[in-house]
Structure formats: structure tokens, C-alpha cells
Design a protein around this motif. Structure first.
Motif, mmCIF file in Angstrom:
data_model
loop_
_atom_site.group_PDB
_atom_site.id
_atom_site.type_symbol
_atom_site.label_atom_id
_atom_site.label_comp_id
_atom_site.label_asym_id
_atom_site.label_seq_id
_atom_site.Cartn_x
_atom_site.Cartn_y
_atom_site.Cartn_z
ATOM 1 N N LYS A 139 13.532 -4.847 -7.564
ATOM 2 C CA LYS A 139 13.618 -4.170 -6.261
ATOM 3 C C LYS A 139 12.632 -3.014 -6.196
ATOM 4 C CE LYS A 139 18.326 -5.466 -5.177
ATOM 5 N NZ LYS A 139 19.704 -5.039 -5.012
ATOM 6 N N ILE A 140 12.437 -2.320 -7.305
ATOM 7 C CA ILE A 140 11.469 -1.223 -7.339
ATOM 8 C C ILE A 140 10.076 -1.789 -7.134
ATOM 9 C CG2 ILE A 140 10.423 0.545 -8.808
ATOM 10 C CD1 ILE A 140 13.180 0.873 -10.130
ATOM 11 N N SER A 141 9.778 -2.882 -7.809
ATOM 12 C CA SER A 141 8.481 -3.528 -7.674
ATOM 13 C C SER A 141 8.249 -3.964 -6.235
ATOM 14 C CB SER A 141 8.408 -4.721 -8.617
ATOM 15 O OG SER A 141 7.220 -5.430 -8.426
ATOM 16 N N SER A 142 9.276 -4.504 -5.595
ATOM 17 C CA SER A 142 9.178 -4.950 -4.206
ATOM 18 C C SER A 142 8.919 -3.760 -3.288
ATOM 19 C CB SER A 142 10.465 -5.663 -3.796
ATOM 20 O OG SER A 142 10.432 -6.004 -2.441
ATOM 21 N N SER A 143 9.610 -2.648 -3.530
ATOM 22 C CA SER A 143 9.402 -1.445 -2.723
ATOM 23 C C SER A 143 7.989 -0.925 -2.899
ATOM 24 C CB SER A 143 10.404 -0.356 -3.096
ATOM 25 O OG SER A 143 11.693 -0.709 -2.680
ATOM 26 N N LYS A 144 7.485 -0.932 -4.123
ATOM 27 C CA LYS A 144 6.126 -0.467 -4.400
ATOM 28 C C LYS A 144 5.112 -1.307 -3.636
ATOM 29 C CE LYS A 144 2.792 1.491 -6.994
ATOM 30 N NZ LYS A 144 1.786 1.840 -6.036
ATOM 31 N N ARG A 145 5.292 -2.629 -3.637
ATOM 32 C CA ARG A 145 4.388 -3.497 -2.874
ATOM 33 C C ARG A 145 4.468 -3.169 -1.393
ATOM 34 N NH1 ARG A 145 6.281 -7.313 -6.502
ATOM 35 N NH2 ARG A 145 7.737 -8.153 -4.985
ATOM 36 N N GLY A 146 5.682 -2.888 -0.912
ATOM 37 C CA GLY A 146 5.851 -2.523 0.491
ATOM 38 C C GLY A 146 5.131 -1.237 0.830
ATOM 39 N N TYR A 147 5.251 -0.230 -0.039
ATOM 40 C CA TYR A 147 4.549 1.038 0.193
ATOM 41 C C TYR A 147 3.045 0.834 0.184
ATOM 42 C CZ TYR A 147 8.813 3.799 -0.250
ATOM 43 O OH TYR A 147 10.039 4.337 -0.056
ATOM 44 N N ASP A 148 2.566 0.015 -0.756
ATOM 45 C CA ASP A 148 1.133 -0.274 -0.812
ATOM 46 C C ASP A 148 0.668 -0.933 0.486
ATOM 47 O OD1 ASP A 148 1.011 0.792 -3.347
ATOM 48 O OD2 ASP A 148 1.008 -1.156 -4.376
ATOM 49 N N LEU A 149 1.471 -1.858 0.993
ATOM 50 C CA LEU A 149 1.114 -2.534 2.236
ATOM 51 C C LEU A 149 1.075 -1.543 3.404
ATOM 52 C CD1 LEU A 149 0.428 -5.140 3.715
ATOM 53 C CD2 LEU A 149 2.865 -5.579 3.957
ATOM 54 N N ILE A 150 2.046 -0.657 3.472
ATOM 55 C CA ILE A 150 2.058 0.349 4.542
ATOM 56 C C ILE A 150 0.805 1.219 4.464
ATOM 57 C CG2 ILE A 150 3.179 2.499 5.289
ATOM 58 C CD1 ILE A 150 5.846 1.110 4.822
ATOM 59 N N SER A 151 0.419 1.613 3.263
ATOM 60 C CA SER A 151 -0.738 2.499 3.127
ATOM 61 C C SER A 151 -2.029 1.804 3.566
ATOM 62 C CB SER A 151 -0.871 3.017 1.700
ATOM 63 O OG SER A 151 -1.253 1.995 0.824
ATOM 64 N N LYS A 152 -2.049 0.481 3.486
ATOM 65 C CA LYS A 152 -3.256 -0.261 3.863
ATOM 66 C C LYS A 152 -3.209 -0.803 5.297
ATOM 67 C CE LYS A 152 -4.005 -1.568 -0.895
ATOM 68 N NZ LYS A 152 -3.650 -2.517 -1.914
ATOM 69 N N THR A 153 -2.057 -0.773 5.916
ATOM 70 C CA THR A 153 -1.903 -1.334 7.256
ATOM 71 C C THR A 153 -2.525 -0.410 8.291
ATOM 72 O OG1 THR A 153 0.124 -2.471 6.622
ATOM 73 C CG2 THR A 153 -0.226 -2.121 8.972
ATOM 74 N N GLN A 154 -3.269 -1.003 9.212
ATOM 75 C CA GLN A 154 -3.890 -0.216 10.278
ATOM 76 C C GLN A 154 -2.884 0.072 11.386
ATOM 77 O OE1 GLN A 154 -7.216 -2.820 11.213
ATOM 78 N NE2 GLN A 154 -8.601 -1.394 10.190
ATOM 79 N N VAL A 155 -3.066 1.218 12.012
ATOM 80 C CA VAL A 155 -2.193 1.674 13.100
ATOM 81 C C VAL A 155 -2.068 0.620 14.193
ATOM 82 C CG1 VAL A 155 -2.091 3.342 15.008
ATOM 83 C CG2 VAL A 155 -2.511 4.134 12.663
#
Length: 158
Positions: A81-97
Motif C-alpha cells: 500500500k505504501i508503494s502504491s501511494s508512492k506511485r500515486g504521489y509520483d503521478l500527481i507530481s507529473k500530471t499537468q494541470v
């Protein structure tokens, strides 16, 4: 008659569509705001990004913040679950507005009346209304707080 020009905040912050959601979150946090108009290179309004948009996007990704007063991970924590959250945070940081912003806009021109503004906020269930000129260039924003501050300072004569 009270107009948008009377109420709006002209020190409005905005963001471009190619900025990252992470950049937007930093702007929200640093300025204690909850919404950003999204403008193109000519300052024309093309969308709005709110905290709600980010929360909905995050929940769709199943990104759940790990909040702990001790900052320790329990031995019973499912590491996947931590790994999944980390991937999610990484995706948010790369997602354009532009991928997260609301494209269905409620906006007004500077001569919109108090009544129009209140009606739009109520019917659209929104907290932010960008104010644009005749060329759709951003000139200000009206939030519920701006409305309340105006009422507190001036009263309402409508």
C-alpha cells in the motif's frame, strides 16, 4: 448597484495548463488559497483548478496520505500500500494541470451584478468565480470570502 468590479480581488494568482499539479498544490499551500484560474499564454481563462479537483483526482488514483505523529511505519503495515501511494504521489507530481482542471467554467465580467454572482455560486455550487474582460482575459476573482468581506465592510443594498 453592486458589481463584480466592486467585490473582486485583482491580485489573483493563476497557473498555466502545462504546470504540474504539484506546483499548484504548492501555490495553494503558500498562499492559503483553494482555487487557481488556469490561463493560456495570452492570460485568457481556459479552466479553473480547485482543491476539490485535486482531491477527486487523488481519490481516483487511490492516493491516501500516510499521516502519523511518530513518522514510524508499523510492522503491521502492508508495504504494498505504501508503494502504491508512492506511485500515486509520483503521478500527481507529473500530471499537468490541464488534465485535472475543471473545464466547465462559471465566470463573469466586471459589470455582473451581486445578484448574478450569488446566483451562479449557488446554482453551480462553486466557491470561486473568475472575472474576465470582453476578450476573456482574467482580470480578477471573486470567492465566497470576498463576498462575505464586502458584506461585512459595506452591507448590502440590493
Amino acid at each position: 448597484m453592486i458589481k463584480a468590479f466592486d467585490i473582486m480581488n485583482t491580485k489573483v494568482l493563476s497557473i498555466g495548463p502545462n504546470a504540474s499539479v504539484e506546483e499548484a498544490v504548492k501555490i495553494f499551500s503558500q498562499n492559503k488559497i483553494s482555487g487557481l484560474p488556469v490561463v493560456d499564454d495570452n492570460n485568457k481563462l481556459i479552466g479553473i483548478l480547485t482543491e476539490r479537483d485535486i482531491v477527486v483526482f487523488s481519490s481516483d488514483l487511490h492516493v491516501i496520505p500516510l499521516i502519523s505523529s511518530s513518522n514510524w511505519i508499523s510492522p503491521y503495515t502492508d508495504v504494498s500500500k505504501i508503494s502504491s501511494s508512492k506511485r500515486g504521489y509520483d503521478l500527481i507530481s507529473k500530471t499537468q494541470v490541464e488534465k485535472v482542471m475543471t473545464k466547465k467554467l462559471y465566470d463573469v465580467t466586471g459589470d455582473a451584478s451581486w445578484y448574478e454572482i450569488v446566483k451562479i455560486m449557488k446554482s453551480g455550487k462553486i466557491n470561486h468565480i473568475p472575472v474576465v474582460d470582453n476578450e476573456r482575459k482574467l482580470i480578477g476573482i471573486i470567492t465566497r470570502t470576498d463576498m462575505l468581506n464586502y458584506m461585512a465592510e459595506h452591507g448590502i443594498s440590493e
